[in-house]
Design a protein around this motif. Structure first.
Motif, PDB file in Angstrom:
ATOM      1  N   GLU A 243       0.795  -1.207   0.000  1.00  0.00           N
ATOM      2  CA  GLU A 243       0.000   0.000   0.000  1.00  0.00           C
ATOM      3  C   GLU A 243       0.834   1.266   0.000  1.00  0.00           C
ATOM      4  O   GLU A 243       0.333   2.352   0.184  1.00  0.00           O
ATOM      5  N   ALA A 245       2.543   4.569  -0.997  1.00  0.00           N
ATOM      6  CA  ALA A 245       2.005   5.564  -1.925  1.00  0.00           C
ATOM      7  C   ALA A 245       2.828   5.666  -3.194  1.00  0.00           C
ATOM      8  O   ALA A 245       2.314   5.918  -4.273  1.00  0.00           O
ATOM      9  N   ILE A 260      -5.960  -1.087  -4.632  1.00  0.00           N
ATOM     10  CA  ILE A 260      -5.484  -1.993  -3.590  1.00  0.00           C
ATOM     11  C   ILE A 260      -6.682  -2.397  -2.730  1.00  0.00           C
ATOM     12  O   ILE A 260      -7.279  -1.565  -2.044  1.00  0.00           O
ATOM     13  N   ARG A 283      -0.447   2.673  -7.078  1.00  0.00           N
ATOM     14  CA  ARG A 283      -1.285   1.928  -6.147  1.00  0.00           C
ATOM     15  C   ARG A 283      -2.343   2.874  -5.588  1.00  0.00           C
ATOM     16  O   ARG A 283      -2.013   3.878  -4.948  1.00  0.00           O
ATOM     17  N   ARG A 285      -5.402   3.591  -3.125  1.00  0.00           N
ATOM     18  CA  ARG A 285      -5.992   3.101  -1.888  1.00  0.00           C
ATOM     19  C   ARG A 285      -7.353   3.742  -1.640  1.00  0.00           C
ATOM     20  O   ARG A 285      -7.709   4.756  -2.251  1.00  0.00           O
ATOM     21  N   ARG A 286      -8.073   3.159  -0.713  1.00  0.00           N
ATOM     22  CA  ARG A 286      -9.362   3.723  -0.299  1.00  0.00           C
ATOM     23  C   ARG A 286      -9.175   5.181   0.100  1.00  0.00           C
ATOM     24  O   ARG A 286      -8.222   5.533   0.796  1.00  0.00           O
ATOM     25  N   GLN A 288      -8.683   7.490  -2.165  1.00  0.00           N
ATOM     26  CA  GLN A 288      -8.058   8.122  -3.322  1.00  0.00           C
ATOM     27  C   GLN A 288      -8.887   7.817  -4.562  1.00  0.00           C
ATOM     28  O   GLN A 288      -9.709   6.905  -4.554  1.00  0.00           O
ATOM     29  N   ALA A 315     -15.236   1.961  -2.010  1.00  0.00           N
ATOM     30  CA  ALA A 315     -14.201   2.971  -2.242  1.00  0.00           C
ATOM     31  C   ALA A 315     -14.530   3.878  -3.435  1.00  0.00           C
ATOM     32  O   ALA A 315     -13.831   4.867  -3.669  1.00  0.00           O
TER      33      ALA A 315
END
Length: 485
Positions: A243, A245, A260, A283, A285-286, A288, A315
């Motif tokens: 995860e 960034a 992710i 990647r 993530r939740r 974003q 998400a």
């Protein structure tokens, strides 16, 4: 005469045990010894298929590669693959034997120890030296009863232990000395040496630290191991770092966005793309958004497809993917990601949790039923564009539908996957797609870049050779051989 053996345990998870064993496997192999890697119990959703038709943790497959020996289910006899609300899938000697939640698994472990010992003894009969990797932390004394992964195995098999601490996370003197303090005397007596890993800077500045650890523990110093930057080019065991960034890659021509999700699996499918100078893997993530300027959205494997599909929707990634397609972008789903792209996923037997049937993303006109035996197979074939292809399948489920008339590939003599009518959404059950240099080049060209300029698999072996040299320079390998028995 049985081979000697030596076990490497850690003061915690992710202290570098897997990498140390891989490096030592290559180093001792280059010295002319026949090495076998072994990990009694592993918890990872990053798995590899074996030459004898099962699955093991990806780290043990890398260690076998480092040693130049075929992979075997006996190198990792117990593999736990975390799922959603059913706990973890329990794979024993390469085959799925059911699911177990954490509390239930603690009671199951005594039944698994005989099979762990069987696998260990089979490997020991074929080797000069078995390098054993522990799991998690040696100091988890709350889990010591019925342990098969660390001191429980070391004591049962009478294998001496080297303890690894990670200086990069801080407190390494306390973590090593503290492990000696909390262990039962009989367990502590199994430890003969220690390694301090991931050091940065002037080693002379930690000479007193190494001496103090030895004084507090009575263990032999095997060495202070500097940080090895090229470790990022080797397949990782678990998703602890997935995860991150990341940062913008200077000179990249292609952006590939990867949502992710909680139960991501076989994420080493990303490694060859990460190694490409012209590719930036983002990647997401939740919290974003999938970047609007990405060229490809890549949905990778999942150990709990229905749960991860729900997480994807929560998400808002489904909205982002639809917008990406409207802008003319492409989407590729691998294995579980392929299943998510269809109209529906059904789990009538409750393989991932309670029986359910849920709506998919609807980007491919296919439906998946999670049923049947797990498919574990290396395959070769031809992709939709006529390119040769090599990869492997590791999945449960059958996928059918109208878009399957445009298969992604012919693999092992059978059609695989599907392509949407507009030619922008692709799904396949094949892992390892981007490790194939020809396939990776074709995708990079398709996305507006140039052909790949390097041999990925040869690059992995080059890194392993450098890692072995790193071990020879900084660790007392002769001392390790003296400790082994």
């Amino acid at each position: 005469m049985p081979a000697r053996a030596l076990m490497f345990q850690g003061t915690g998870s992710d202290v570098g045990k897997s990498l140390v064993v891989a490096g030592l496997a290559r180093a001792f192999t280059l010295r002319g010894l026949k090495i076998m890697p072994f990990k009694p119990q592993n918890m990872s959703n990053n798995a590899a298929i074996t030459a004898d038709g099962g699955e093991i943790g990806r780290a043990q497959a890398l260690q076998a590669r480092a040693a130049g020996v075929p992979t075997s289910v006996h190198m990792n006899p117990v593999l736990l693959k975390p799922q959603s609300d059913v706990g973890a899938q329990v794979v024993v000697q390469g085959k799925v034997e059911g699911n177990a939640k954490a509390a239930d698994y603690q009671h199951l472990k005594p039944q698994l120890m005989p099979r762990v010992m069987e696998s260990f003894n089979l490997l020991r009969a074929k080797a000069d030296l078995v390098l054993v990797e522990g799991a998690g932390s040696a100091s988890e004394i709350n889990l010591r009863r019925n342990d098969i992964a660390n001191m429980g195995f070391a004591r049962a098999a009478n294998v001496p232990v080297v303890l690894i601490g990670d200086i990069d996370r801080g407190g390494v003197i306390a973590s090593l000395a503290g492990t000696k303090l909390v262990l039962a005397p009989e367990d502590a007596a199994m430890i003969g040496g220690f390694i301090v890993n991931r050091f940065r800077g002037d080693p002379a500045l930690f000479a007193d630290g190494m001496r103090m650890i030895a004084e507090h523990t009575g263990w032999q110093s095997i060495g202070l191991l500097p940080h090895f930057p090229d470790a990022v080019r080797l397949p990782a065991e678990d998703a602890l770092g997935i995860e991150g960034a990341g940062s913008r890659k200077t000179g990249a021509k292609i952006r590939i966005a990867v949502p992710i999700l909680p139960h991501i699996s076989n994420f080493d499918d990303l490694d060859p793309l990460e190694a490409e100078p012209q590719v930036e893997v983002v990647r997401v993530r939740r919290g974003q958004a999938i970047p609007g300027d990405c060229d490809l959205v890549l949905l990778v494997g999942s150990k709990a497809t229905i749960a991860d599909l729900a997480a994807l929707r929560e998400a808002g990634f489904d909205v982002d993917i639809a917008a990406h397609i409207r802008r003319g972008g492409s989407v590729l789903g691998l294995c579980g990601g392929y299943q998510m792209l269809g109209r529906r996923i059904s789990d009538p037997d409750g393989m991932e949790g309670a029986p359910a049937s849920v709506q998919g993303l609807g980007l491919l006109d296919v439906e998946t039923v999670l049923t049947g035996d797990k498919r574990l197979e290396a395959v070769r074939g031809t992709s939709f564009d006529g390119m040769s292809l090599a990869g492997y399948e590791m999945h449960v489920g059958r996928t059918q539908g109208a878009d399957c008339v445009r298969p992604f590939s012919m693999a092992g003599g059978n059609p695989d996957g599907a392509i949407s009518a507009n030619g922008r959404v692709f799904g396949t059950y094949l892992h390892g797609l981007f490790s194939d240099d020809g396939q990776r080049s074709a995708w990079l060209t398709r996305l507006g870049g140039g052909a790949s300029a390097f041999d990925y698999e040869a690059g992995v072996d080059e890194v392993l050779d450098r890692l072995a040299a790193h071990m020879e320079r900084h660790l007392d390998l002769d001392g390790l051989l003296r400790l082994a028995r």
